[in-house]
Motif scaffolding. Structure first.
Motif, PDB file in Angstrom:
ATOM      1  N   TYR A  49       4.062   2.068  -1.114  1.00  5.97           N
ATOM      2  CA  TYR A  49       3.531   3.075  -2.025  1.00  5.97           C
ATOM      3  C   TYR A  49       3.299   2.408  -3.369  1.00  5.97           C
ATOM      4  O   TYR A  49       4.247   2.103  -4.096  1.00  5.97           O
ATOM      5  CB  TYR A  49       4.503   4.241  -2.168  1.00  5.97           C
TER       6      TYR A  49
ATOM      7  N   THR B 283       0.923   2.765   5.678  1.00  7.44           N
ATOM      8  CA  THR B 283       0.336   3.544   4.590  1.00  7.44           C
ATOM      9  C   THR B 283       0.406   5.032   4.894  1.00  7.44           C
ATOM     10  O   THR B 283       0.678   5.453   6.025  1.00  7.44           O
ATOM     11  CB  THR B 283      -1.137   3.139   4.380  1.00  7.44           C
ATOM     12  N   SER B 284       0.115   5.832   3.876  1.00  8.33           N
ATOM     13  CA  SER B 284       0.107   7.285   4.041  1.00  8.33           C
ATOM     14  C   SER B 284      -1.009   7.726   4.966  1.00  8.33           C
ATOM     15  O   SER B 284      -0.859   8.698   5.726  1.00  8.33           O
ATOM     16  CB  SER B 284      -0.064   7.960   2.666  1.00  8.33           C
TER      17      SER B 284
ATOM     18  N   TYR C 181       9.852   8.820  -1.321  1.00  2.65           N
ATOM     19  CA  TYR C 181       8.537   8.565  -0.714  1.00  2.65           C
ATOM     20  C   TYR C 181       7.857   9.863  -0.304  1.00  2.65           C
ATOM     21  O   TYR C 181       6.631  10.017  -0.428  1.00  2.65           O
ATOM     22  CB  TYR C 181       8.689   7.664   0.502  1.00  2.65           C
TER      23      TYR C 181
ATOM     24  N   PHE D 296       4.111  11.327  -1.084  1.00  2.37           N
ATOM     25  CA  PHE D 296       3.220  11.720   0.009  1.00  2.37           C
ATOM     26  C   PHE D 296       2.715  13.147  -0.192  1.00  2.37           C
ATOM     27  O   PHE D 296       1.511  13.423  -0.072  1.00  2.37           O
ATOM     28  CB  PHE D 296       3.964  11.586   1.342  1.00  2.37           C
TER      29      PHE D 296
END
Length: 976
Positions: free
Chosen positions: A503, A751-752, A777, A781
């Motif tokens: 992130y 990754t997201s 995190y 998100f």
């Protein structure tokens, strides 16, 4: 007596009258002058001649004397102090105890600080002067060899200056330590280190037996009090100014600024003069002196004391008294007479111990007979060297025993050598200020650091967590306690390890292609730089990328381990504080929220379909409620049926319907039994709670939009064998495996966008059902993907993100305090808004723990209560029924007996009317009690009514049912 350091003095025997005693002094001083061979030859002949003369003098002392050897370094301050005290002890001893039968004869030798010369003097005293005791030698290294000679000859060796713990009386029982072991002071020093909050110290010690002996014990004591030694600085006693300066420069490049100095006064003088010259006696430094220097600090050269200004020291505590004051005044006057060319000196504890040693030896000698005081030669030993000619003292064991059992109050306090060394539980803490020292407190083995004692040293004033000592003037003439460590300005910068995060909001690492410098940005970087602003000192630093080491894809465990290996001085970023990582690194307080939760999709469940009314209650609650409805209705039906309730009439199905109706509307129907009413009261309360909860939940379902998570429990995923995801490189994989997930059902993403793609597919289509992630995190998100996802949990507890430092780093405490200050203020809020955004803007952000439907478990307590009430009422009714039937049976048996009697009387009357002979009835021998006339009359009337109506046969049959006798009468009646 003034000793000329240039000339060699021949042995001199002089008689000095002190009371009624005579003292013989034989002093020999070797100047070590390098002359020609002829001069050396002359000296050898002179020495041989004087040794013969001294031996003759020794034999002339007679049985009333005890030859005592004294080995001192007469060129040192301690040696001169002890020499003056010994002379005064001899004078005072025999002026007070003139009646002593045994007189001490002292033979003083100058070792000049040389181990070999001290050993040679000891051999000379034992072989040529028949010394029955040896006082000294002065240094620990000298005392080691001399003590072995004394042990071999069974001659007590008493040293008041040899403090090294390596010299133990366990191996040489004839060695007595009239001083303290260096180990006695280590707890005092460690307590002082702890009191001021210092975590690391560097010992600077003399590289001799004396200097090295204390280090292992000091390290153990510091470790017990929570401190450590990152480095040990050993300086040779022969080191010159350049060598000392080189070692001090090395110390300046290190972070630690607290030093413990343990060395002789000569080496310490050079050390402090150089330290002041290099600027190490400033406000950032702390110096602690052991008792070897602190005991004689007041007698050091004023320029050396000035260089030590601000240092702390620990020394043996001597109780004040008028006798001590008088003795000190006499000693100062005598010392000036003995050493007119030396600067004025103060009486030290070594002078007091040497004074008390003479008294202890003289008192013990007077208790031992000197009639047979000789040395027995060892015939079986070959005389290859001078050691082979040493004899064994005949009075040595008795003299040793007398010394061990001699206890008295001396100038230094209680003098007791029962354990072969002095014992002390009180140390004095001093502060070197100007050209002297001042007392700032005490330390006792029982109470630790205290401010003051009463005259007996028994009452104390205890301290709090910080030392409530008298004011301390620290180096640089400041009153603020030194921090104890500092980032060296002339050393390397703090190497701060950074790594690329999944992130970028937390950590983004880039390299400048022109300068090749590493730059980092993100949430963690802003927190780190804000912490540096909070520190009261500047910390030069540079970022070092983790991928520089070729391990870009390494785990966070590998990243933190680089700190343990010394590659980084600190590691920052999104590093979770975990138990296994604390074994090789220390962490600051966390700067983020803690915990592990799930990211799951949400569904808009409007619940407006035909069966929406079933949604407020779960299936188990519906079936449970129905079962208790039926059970309660049956209980009420049985209770009302027992008392013939008019409502319960008709067919079975009609009665069953009414019973179930009772359970729904018990509050509206008439119940007659008191037990039924109790059951109804409890059941009405249960219905009230369930219906109220049902109504409230149904209203919420029909009026509020329901965004429900697709998964609410991690164990549900485990039970169904669903696929779950986690961030690649995170420790969450180990957590999932520990929870029981199959490795094949755990998938890693970076990754997201990868998370979103996998969640949209679902577990059945090659994706996942949930992402297991850390709460910080998840916040990032949800800030970017607010619609369609939510957080469920936390499902696991963790400590959050922190900064990693090497074990026992002094920076951890300062960084933790700064982080606490940031997280309690507005700074952390502004940093979160900058990198994460406004968390309150996302409607899905929150914790959803379970479904909105009410389950059976929520009302299990109510069902237990109503079940107990209904069952109890039923059991009570059954007991009452059994009790009533028991009494009815008893009444029925009594009624049968009455009827039998009445039947006989009735038959008798009928037979009289039919002109039957009364003798026939009398032959039956049947009678009816007179007490039952009224009852029987009723029975006879009833029988008459039946007879008049033509029912005689029926009445006879009724009576026949009561017994065989009645039946026989019937048959007789018919036959008549």
């Amino acid at each position: 007596m003034q000793i000329d350091p240039v000339r060699i003095m021949v042995p001199l025997t002089s008689d000095i009258r002190q009371g009624s005693g005579t003292i013989s002094y034989v002093e020999l001083h070797n100047s070590r002058v390098e002359t020609e061979m002829a001069s050396r030859t002359i000296i050898i002949f002179l020495l041989l001649f004087f040794n013969i003369t001294a031996a003759q003098n020794a034999t002339e002392t007679g049985p009333g004397t005890l030859n005592v050897g004294v080995i001192l370094n007469l060129q040192s301050l301690v040696g001169k102090t002890a020499h003056t005290s010994i002379l005064m002890a001899m004078e005072d001893l025999y002026s007070v105890h003139s009646s002593y039968r045994t007189k001490l004869v002292l033979h003083v030798r100058d070792s000049s600080g040389d181990d070999i010369q001290a050993a040679s003097a000891a051999v000379d005293l034992l072989e040529n002067y028949n010394a029955q005791a040896i006082i000294g030698p002065q240094k620990s290294s000298e005392a080691i060899f001399v003590s072995y000679l004394g042990n071999k000859s069974r001659v007590p060796v008493i040293s008041f200056t040899a403090t090294s713990p390596t010299l133990s009386s366990d191996n040489v029982p004839y060695f007595l330590r009239a001083t303290l072991n260096d180990v006695a002071q280590v707890n005092c020093i460690a307590a002082l280190i702890k009191a001021y909050g210092w975590r690391e110290v560097v010992p600077i010690y003399e590289d001799t037996d004396y200097g090295r002996g204390i280090i292992p014990y000091l390290a153990d004591a510091l470790q017990e009090f929570g401190a450590s030694m990152p480095y040990r600085s050993a300086i040779s006693e022969l080191a010159n100014n350049d060598q000392v300066e080189h070692e001090l420069y090395k110390l300046m490049t290190m972070q630690t600024r607290v030093y413990i100095v343990h060395m002789s006064s000569a080496t310490a003088s050079v050390l402090f003069m150089k330290a002041k010259e290099l600027g190490m006696m400033s406000e950032m430094y702390a110096w602690i002196l052991t008792d070897g220097i602190a005991n004689i600090a007041s007698s050091l050269n004023p320029s050396i004391l000035e260089a030590m200004n601000g240092a702390l020291g620990v020394r043996f505590y001597v109780p004040e008294s008028k006798e001590l004051d008088d003795f000190t005044a006499r000693w100062n006057k005598r010392f000036k007479q003995d050493n007119p060319n030396d600067p004025p000196s103060q009486l030290s504890i070594f002078g007091l111990w040497s004074y008390d040693t003479i008294w202890a030896l003289a008192q013990a000698a007077d208790k031992v007979s000197m009639a047979n005081a000789t040395f027995q030669k060892q015939r079986h030993m070959k005389n290859l060297t001078c050691f082979g000619t040493l004899g064994i003292s005949t009075i040595g064991p008795k003299l040793l025993e007398a010394i061990l059992h001699n206890k008295f109050r001396g100038r230094s306090g209680d003098f007791d050598l029962e354990n072969r060394q002095l014992q002390s539980s009180i140390f004095q803490i001093i502060n070197v200020v100007g050209r002297g020292s001042k007392q700032i407190g005490f330390w006792t083995a029982k109470h630790g650091i205290i401010r003051q004692l009463d005259q007996n040293g028994s009452k104390t004033i205890h301290l709090n967590s910080m030392p409530d000592l008298n004011s301390v003037t620290w180096p640089g003439e400041v009153y603020r306690v030194p921090k104890g460590w500092q980032i060296p300005t002339n050393g390397k910068k703090l190497r701060v390890g950074v790594r690329i995060s999944g992130y970028p909001e937390f950590m983004k690492v880039e390299r400048d292609p022109i300068t090749n410098a590493t730059t980092a940005t993100g949430y963690a970087i802003d927190v780190f730089e804000e912490v540096l602003k909070q520190l009261p000192y500047a910390v030069p630093y540079e970022y070092v990328a983790f991928d520089n080491e070729g391990v870009k894809s390494g785990s966070y465990n590998d990243f933190v381990y680089q700190v343990h290996l010394g590659i980084y001085d600190a590691a920052i970023g999104d590093i979770t504080i975990r138990y296994n990582r604390t074994s090789y690194a220390d962490f600051t307080l966390p700067y983020t929220e803690s915990g592990v939760a799930m990211i799951v999709p949400v569904k808009n469940d409007k619940n407006k379909n035909t069966w929406v009314f079933l949604k407020p209650l779960t299936t188990d609650l519906w079936f449970g409620s129905i079962a208790f409805f039926i059970y309660t209705g049956i209980v009420i039906w049985l209770l009302e049926r027992r008392i013939n309730n008019a409502e319960l009439t008709g067919s079975f199905f009609r009665q069953l319907g009414i019973a179930i109706y009772f359970s729904f509307f018990a509050d509206r129907e008439r119940v007659d039994s008191i037990l039924s009413r109790l059951v109804v009261i409890v059941w009405v309360f249960v219905l009230l709670v369930i219906t109220s909860s049902y109504t409230a939940n149904l209203s919420s379902i029909l009026t509020v939009q329901q965004l429900q998570p697709t998964v609410t429990d991690v164990h549900e995923l485990l039970r169904k064998g669903e696929y779950v995801g986690y961030h690649k490189g995170s420790y969450v994989r180990d957590l999932l495996e520990a929870l029981g997930f199959d490795r094949r059902n755990i998938r890693a993403y970076e990754t997201s966008d990868d998370f979103i793609d996998a969640l949209s597919k679902g577990s059945k289509n090659g994706g996942i059902s949930a992402v297991i992630h850390e709460v910080p995190y998840i916040k990032i998100f949800l800030a970017d993907h607010c619609k369609g996802y939510t957080m469920v949990g936390p499902i696991y507890k963790s400590e959050g993100f922190g900064f990693a430092f090497p074990k026992r780093s002094p920076m951890v405490n300062d960084f933790s305090r700064a982080i606490l200050s940031i997280t309690e203020g507005d700074a952390i809020i502004q940093i979160e808004k900058k990198w994460i955004g406004d968390q309150h803007a996302c409607e899905n952000d929150g914790t959803i723990a379970s479904s909105s439907s009410l389950n059976f478990k929520s009302f299990s307590g109510l069902f237990v209560v109503t079940g107990i009430a209904s069952t109890s009422a039923l059991l009570i009714a059954l007991v009452m029924l059994l009790y009533k039937n028991k009494h009815k049976i008893r009444n029925s048996i009594g009624s049968d007996q009455i009827r039998r009697g009445c039947g006989l009387r009735h038959i008798n009357e009928r037979n009289q009317e039919s002109t039957i002979d009364s003798n026939q009835i009398q032959n039956m021998q049947l009678t009816v009690p007179n007490s039952e006339d009224d009852t029987c009359q009723q029975e006879i009337e009833l029988s008459t009514e039946f007879t008049s109506s033509g029912s005689e046969v029926q009445t006879s049959q009724e009576f026949a049912s009561h017994g065989t006798t009645s039946s026989g009468l019937q048959r007789n009646d018919k036959s008549a």
